[in-house]
Motif scaffolding. Structure first.
Motif, PDB file in Angstrom:
ATOM      1  N   GLY A 204       0.801  -1.211   0.000  1.00 57.20           N
ATOM      2  CA  GLY A 204       0.000   0.000   0.000  1.00 57.20           C
ATOM      3  C   GLY A 204       0.833   1.260   0.000  1.00 57.20           C
ATOM      4  N   ILE A 205       0.150   2.374   0.245  1.00 56.13           N
ATOM      5  CA  ILE A 205       0.786   3.688   0.315  1.00 56.13           C
ATOM      6  C   ILE A 205       0.334   4.387   1.590  1.00 56.13           C
ATOM      7  CG2 ILE A 205       1.010   5.965  -0.745  1.00 56.13           C
ATOM      8  CD1 ILE A 205       0.529   4.712  -3.441  1.00 56.13           C
ATOM      9  N   ALA A 206       1.289   4.949   2.312  1.00 58.95           N
ATOM     10  CA  ALA A 206       0.994   5.775   3.483  1.00 58.95           C
ATOM     11  C   ALA A 206       1.408   7.199   3.148  1.00 58.95           C
ATOM     12  CB  ALA A 206       1.753   5.269   4.702  1.00 58.95           C
TER      13      ALA A 206
ATOM     14  N   LYS B  54      -2.902   9.122   5.903  1.00 59.46           N
ATOM     15  CA  LYS B  54      -3.843   8.467   4.993  1.00 59.46           C
ATOM     16  C   LYS B  54      -3.216   7.165   4.514  1.00 59.46           C
ATOM     17  CE  LYS B  54      -6.472   9.093   0.713  1.00 59.46           C
ATOM     18  NZ  LYS B  54      -6.784  10.030  -0.411  1.00 59.46           N
ATOM     19  N   LEU B  55      -3.904   6.060   4.747  1.00 62.69           N
ATOM     20  CA  LEU B  55      -3.423   4.747   4.325  1.00 62.69           C
ATOM     21  C   LEU B  55      -4.291   4.218   3.191  1.00 62.69           C
ATOM     22  CD1 LEU B  55      -2.679   2.868   7.685  1.00 62.69           C
ATOM     23  CD2 LEU B  55      -0.998   3.559   5.969  1.00 62.69           C
ATOM     24  N   GLN B  56      -3.640   3.811   2.104  1.00 60.27           N
ATOM     25  CA  GLN B  56      -4.323   3.120   1.018  1.00 60.27           C
ATOM     26  C   GLN B  56      -3.689   1.733   0.924  1.00 60.27           C
ATOM     27  OE1 GLN B  56      -5.289   5.695  -2.590  1.00 60.27           O
ATOM     28  NE2 GLN B  56      -3.638   6.879  -1.682  1.00 60.27           N
TER      29      GLN B  56
ATOM     30  N   MET C  94       5.662   4.302  -0.337  1.00 61.27           N
ATOM     31  CA  MET C  94       5.050   3.111  -0.919  1.00 61.27           C
ATOM     32  C   MET C  94       5.648   1.917  -0.186  1.00 61.27           C
ATOM     33  SD  MET C  94       4.748   3.786  -5.033  1.00 61.27           S
ATOM     34  CE  MET C  94       6.520   3.951  -5.287  1.00 61.27           C
ATOM     35  N   ILE C  95       4.812   0.925   0.116  1.00 59.72           N
ATOM     36  CA  ILE C  95       5.245  -0.220   0.934  1.00 59.72           C
ATOM     37  C   ILE C  95       5.074  -1.509   0.131  1.00 59.72           C
ATOM     38  CG2 ILE C  95       4.982  -1.361   3.162  1.00 59.72           C
ATOM     39  CD1 ILE C  95       3.269   1.184   3.980  1.00 59.72           C
TER      40      ILE C  95
END
Length: 224
Positions: free
Chosen positions: A39-41, A53-55, A127-128
């Motif tokens: 995801g993306i933080a 904001k976490l996606q 990005m994770i």
């Protein structure tokens, strides 16, 4: 453009300031559809200050991983990641770091790619990635991320005929907000991108129009 970050660590620097649109582009273009995209933080600036904001990729093959990130990754950790490389080890891929600490709210051995616009401290994100990954696939995804961050995609490009805040305001005022689907997405993106820095200073009558166009672009990018 790759460069040292504003803190102790290094990050990928971008000139883009349309942060919501940028994060949506990165999520859809880099994270979605890959089995190793967690995801993306990102840091989001709201009326009451900054927030996280976490996606997260709901199709990540190990749901416990995304659940762990949702429960443990906090805004202060995001800030910490831009202050130093503590708890991180450089990966073989450029601008990629492996998590080696239990104190970063991320699974050990997961990978992060830091992004920031150095002109604004609120414009930061990571990005994770994690799980099984093929180097070639990861490289392809990171190349896509680079194109997005450098503004080479439709949402990031600026139509030169629309350059200039006053001209952009005039174009925004002309739009029929109820029929945004009639307009070229490149034009709408250029208006939003060009006015992003000045959105708080827009005339009161234009602020709802700016929000409507911005929301419309995000929904289109997400396929809604």
């Amino acid at each position: 453009m790759s460069a040292p970050g504003t803190g102790g660590g290094s990050s990928y620097r971008t000139n883009r300031k349309d942060w919501d649109t940028l994060m949506t582009e990165l999520y859809n273009g880099v994270i979605v559809g890959t089995p190793f995209g967690i995801g993306i933080a990102s840091k989001a600036k709201g009326l009451l200050g900054a927030s996280l904001k976490l996606q997260l990729n709901q199709r990540f093959p190990v749901p416990a991983v995304t659940k762990f990130v949702k429960g443990n990754f906090k805004l202060k950790i995001l800030e910490k990641l831009f202050e130093s490389d503590a708890g991180l080890v450089k990966d073989e891929q450029d601008n990629l770091f492996k998590v080696t600490s239990n104190e970063l709210g991320l699974p050990r051995n997961s990978l992060i790619f830091r992004i920031e616009n150095p002109a604004e401290s609120n414009l930061r994100a990571v990005m994770i990635f994690g799980g099984e990954r093929l180097a070639a696939q990861l490289e392809t995804r990171l190349n896509t991320a680079t194109d997005i961050l450098e503004g080479k995609t439709a949402a990031g490009r600026v139509d030169q005929s629309l350059v200039g805040v006053e001209k952009l305001k005039a174009e925004l005022e002309k739009l029929n907000i109820r029929r945004l689907f009639d307009y070229d997405m490149k034009k709408l993106s250029a208006i939003v991108n060009g006015l992003e820095d000045d959105k708080d200073n827009l005339p009161k009558a234009l602020k709802p129009a700016f929000k409507s166009v911005s929301d419309f672009i995000i929904k289109k990018r997400m396929g809604r």
